[in-house]
Design a protein around this motif. Sequence first.
Motif, short mmCIF file in Angstrom:
data_model
loop_
_atom_site.label_atom_id
_atom_site.label_comp_id
_atom_site.label_asym_id
_atom_site.label_seq_id
_atom_site.Cartn_x
_atom_site.Cartn_y
_atom_site.Cartn_z
N MET A 132 10.89 -0.70 -6.49
CA MET A 132 11.46 -1.60 -5.48
C MET A 132 10.38 -2.59 -5.12
N ALA A 133 9.03 -2.28 -4.96
CA ALA A 133 7.97 -3.40 -4.59
C ALA A 133 7.76 -4.30 -5.72
N LEU A 134 7.81 -3.70 -6.93
CA LEU A 134 7.81 -4.73 -8.13
C LEU A 134 8.83 -5.54 -8.57
N HIS A 135 9.91 -5.18 -7.99
CA HIS A 135 11.20 -5.72 -8.11
C HIS A 135 10.95 -7.03 -7.16
N CYS A 136 10.38 -6.57 -6.10
CA CYS A 136 10.23 -7.62 -4.97
C CYS A 136 9.32 -8.66 -5.11
N GLY A 137 8.52 -8.41 -6.25
CA GLY A 137 7.44 -9.46 -6.66
C GLY A 137 6.23 -8.89 -6.15
N PHE A 164 6.55 -1.28 3.27
CA PHE A 164 7.59 -0.05 2.98
C PHE A 164 8.54 0.34 4.14
N ARG A 165 7.94 0.09 5.41
CA ARG A 165 8.94 0.26 6.50
C ARG A 165 9.82 -0.88 6.89
N ALA A 166 9.60 -1.86 6.28
CA ALA A 166 10.49 -3.19 6.49
C ALA A 166 11.98 -2.85 6.39
N GLU A 167 12.75 -3.64 7.20
CA GLU A 167 14.18 -3.62 6.67
C GLU A 167 14.55 -4.15 5.59
N SER A 214 0.99 -1.03 0.06
CA SER A 214 0.10 -0.02 0.14
C SER A 214 0.84 1.26 -0.12
N ILE A 215 0.69 2.07 -1.01
CA ILE A 215 1.68 3.07 -1.23
C ILE A 215 1.19 4.28 -0.25
N LEU A 216 0.55 4.27 0.64
CA LEU A 216 0.11 5.26 1.62
C LEU A 216 1.33 5.08 2.51
N ALA A 217 2.02 4.12 2.73
CA ALA A 217 3.13 4.06 3.52
C ALA A 217 4.46 4.27 2.88
N ALA A 218 4.36 4.53 1.59
CA ALA A 218 5.53 4.70 0.90
C ALA A 218 6.17 5.90 1.23
N ASP A 219 7.62 6.27 0.88
CA ASP A 219 8.26 7.53 1.02
C ASP A 219 7.91 8.11 -0.27
N VAL A 272 -1.71 -5.79 8.43
CA VAL A 272 -1.26 -6.85 8.31
C VAL A 272 0.48 -6.83 8.49
N THR A 273 1.02 -8.04 8.90
CA THR A 273 2.47 -7.91 9.48
C THR A 273 3.00 -9.32 9.03
N PHE A 274 4.35 -9.37 9.15
CA PHE A 274 5.17 -10.36 8.75
C PHE A 274 4.83 -11.61 9.86
N GLU A 275 4.40 -11.13 10.91
CA GLU A 275 3.96 -12.09 12.14
C GLU A 275 2.38 -12.89 11.85
#
Length: 214
Positions: A25-30, A199-202, A10-15, A176-179
């Motif tokens: 970057m998001a598309l590159h990640c799949g 978007f804020r993930a390391e 969700s681009i709401l959280a993008a820079d 929604v999270t990794f966990e």
Amino acid sequence: MPDLIRIAPSILAADLLHLQDQVQMALHCGADELHVDVMDGHFVPNLSNGPDVVKALRKGFPNAWLDVHLMLSAPEKYLETFAQAGASGLTVHAEAIESPAVLRRIRELGMEPGLSLKPATPVSAVSAFLPLAERVLLMTVEPGFGGQKLMYFCAEKARELRALGYTGRISCDGGVTFENARELAALGIDTLVMGTAFFRAEDPQAVADMVHSL
Ligand code: DX5
Ligand code: ZN
């Protein structure tokens, strides 16, 4: 039902200063789709992303699936606008529409019609709309802001929908999270919208890979 669980950053959280790089970057990640939140300051107490943002994304990323989530009080006024802007899917809120004709119109305009439910809206209230919705977007937070905590009872509506025989996509949006991704998928949700958690993930690649491995 699709096999792979899909991730919709969700681009709401993008820079926003670097939106192009962030989407690349998001598309590159799949990323399977990009989730674009449109807020009117009335249906929800916040403002975000008008049609020009969708238009710019479409121009920059002609092949991306743009999943546009309308948090608007009168979505029926803007269907043509978002079709022209290049939305792939257009999701309206069940609480904001009076008739299934809105979903029909979205399809006529060449977009995938989606229906979103706020936390307090039960599945039983939207049964008339379901046959026309190719996707149900379950809000798992009160819509309006990113970074909130997921309310599990909202996600459980997926189980009810599947029990009713609903075979379209079911997305879940908010907190929604990794966990918690694995238990959401187990409920019958096939698309995970992720703002902050992606978007804020390391390591956003690891998040996307995890979702695709579910
Ligand atoms: C909230 C929006 C969400 C938001 C989710 O009203 O509909 O799409 O971006 O953000 P996170 O994943 O941070 O909860
Ligand atoms: Zn959303």
